[in-house]
Design an enzyme around this catalytic site. Structure first.
Site, PDB file in Angstrom:
ATOM      1  N   SER A 175       0.747  -0.813  -0.113  1.00  0.00           N
ATOM      2  CA  SER A 175       0.467   0.078  -0.217  1.00  0.00           C
ATOM      3  C   SER A 175       0.893   0.924   0.187  1.00  0.00           C
ATOM      4  O   SER A 175       1.176   1.210  -0.767  1.00  0.00           O
ATOM      5  CB  SER A 175      -1.071  -0.111   1.297  1.00  0.00           C
ATOM      6  OG  SER A 175      -2.053   0.973   1.082  1.00  0.00           O
TER       7      SER A 175
ATOM      8  N   GLU B 291      -1.747  -2.180  -8.633  1.00  0.00           N
ATOM      9  CA  GLU B 291      -2.967  -2.759  -7.577  1.00  0.00           C
ATOM     10  C   GLU B 291      -3.556  -1.248  -6.944  1.00  0.00           C
ATOM     11  O   GLU B 291      -2.081  -0.662  -6.434  1.00  0.00           O
ATOM     12  CB  GLU B 291      -2.841  -3.749  -6.598  1.00  0.00           C
ATOM     13  CG  GLU B 291      -2.009  -3.587  -5.744  1.00  0.00           C
ATOM     14  CD  GLU B 291      -2.421  -2.635  -4.288  1.00  0.00           C
ATOM     15  OE1 GLU B 291      -4.132  -2.893  -3.803  1.00  0.00           O
ATOM     16  OE2 GLU B 291      -2.237  -1.620  -3.325  1.00  0.00           O
TER      17      GLU B 291
ATOM     18  N   HIS C  36      -5.076  -5.374  -1.939  1.00  0.00           N
ATOM     19  CA  HIS C  36      -5.550  -5.020  -1.132  1.00  0.00           C
ATOM     20  C   HIS C  36      -6.984  -5.995  -0.894  1.00  0.00           C
ATOM     21  O   HIS C  36      -7.774  -5.136  -0.194  1.00  0.00           O
ATOM     22  CB  HIS C  36      -6.617  -3.420  -0.643  1.00  0.00           C
ATOM     23  CG  HIS C  36      -5.537  -2.430  -0.466  1.00  0.00           C
ATOM     24  ND1 HIS C  36      -4.182  -1.914  -1.546  1.00  0.00           N
ATOM     25  CD2 HIS C  36      -5.219  -1.717   0.682  1.00  0.00           C
ATOM     26  CE1 HIS C  36      -3.414  -0.932  -0.865  1.00  0.00           C
ATOM     27  NE2 HIS C  36      -3.902  -1.296   0.811  1.00  0.00           N
TER      28      HIS C  36
END
Length: 309
Positions: free
Chosen positions: A110, A210, A279
């Protein structure tokens, strides 16, 4: 690449919060989960800090702690507590020479994408895009993801073929084969580094992307930024992970799939869709900076080099 040693039972793992603050109620559970895996834990000061409501301490504190964890001979590996926001703030404050001279396996995803990028480019360090202490382990990591994580952490061998759970198909978006080290991570962070000294270098690389909670028009904007910056011209292939909660919220129109068809497919780089990394409910650990081969026609990604020694 510089590589850290594979983690062994009894090793001390430093837990740090380079971005947002963690949930203090979850911290003891996060520590316990790492200890259950057989490791000792050194908890960074940032894991208990809040600064401005959305940061785990000042940039100076977060950078100094990360530098110290790499320099500490008693720390064998580094695991991020969570992502969130803030990692790009500390990039000018990191000691890349020290990090290169003290290679350790560094794990997170992330917002941690910013750190993966600079560690790979400025410290020549192979890293692991993977589950974190509070946001993943403390909340309960599924068996599929745990299997990949433990193999990557503890076995100094290539992960081999990255295999999705049976119910999740990897789809070919552009035929072909490509090889190279994997780079990238969260699309928003890759876009945020564009035009800075820390911009992602995709030349000859397999670009992994992503994201979460981004509507298609926002993904379009970020992909357009990457395209204008030449990242898709330069890369050897594209690996697309999970796009969690990325549906249109208030309007009919393009899906995320459509946006990639419109912006990235025309580059005709071998490309796959829906590998379970990101995620989503499944988050397989993905080594960055080591050699891999993408057979997009068959929907197969193979990690051919270990991320540790």
């Amino acid at each position: 690449m510089n590589k850290g040693r594979a983690w062994q039972a009894g090793d001390t793992i430093g837990i740090v919060a380079p971005s947002s603050p963690g949930d203090l109620e979850l911290l003891p559970k996060a520590i316990a989960k790492v200890e259950e895996l057989g490791f000792k834990v050194k908890v960074g000061e940032t894991c208990r800090q809040t600064y401005g409501g959305y940061l785990a301490g000042t940039p100076q504190l977060r950078a100094a702690e990360l530098n110290a964890m790499f320099a500490d001979d008693q720390v064998d590996g580094i695991l991020c507590l969570r992502g969130g926001y803030g990692a790009p703030q500390i990039l000018p404050l990191l000691d890349y020479d020290c990090i290169a001279q003290n290679p350790k396996l560094f794990v997170g995803y992330s917002d941690i994408t910013a750190l993966h990028t600079v560690f790979g480019q400025d410290a020549n360090l192979a890293t692991l895009h993977g589950p974190m202490a509070s946001s993943c382990l403390a909340r309960g990591l599924d068996d599929w993801s745990m299997s990949y994580l433990l193999r990557a952490l503890t076995e100094p061998e290539p992960l081999g073929e990255m295999i999705n759970p049976p119910e999740e198909e990897v789809i070919c978006m552009v035929d072909g084969q490509a090889s190279g080290p994997i780079v990238g991570g969260n699309l928003a962070l890759v876009a945020a580094l564009m035009g800075t000294p820390y911009e992602l270098d995709t030349r000859g690389k397999l670009l992994f992307l992503e994201d979460i909670d981004e509507e298609p028009y926002r993904i379009d904007r970020m992909l357009t930024q990457l395209a204008l910056g030449g990242l898709f011209d330069d890369c050897a292939g594209v690996i697309l992970g999970t796009w969690t909660n990325c549906e249109p919220k208030k309007r009919e129109g393009f899906s995320v799939w459509d946006v990639f068809q419109n912006i990235v497919v025309p580059y005709q780089k071998p490309m796959i869709w829906n590998i379970q990394i990101g995620h989503g409910a499944i988050n397989m650990a993905l080594p960055f900076g080591v050699h891999a081969t993408l057979d997009a026609t068959s929907g197969v990604l193979t990690i051919e080099e270990s991320v540790t020694v």
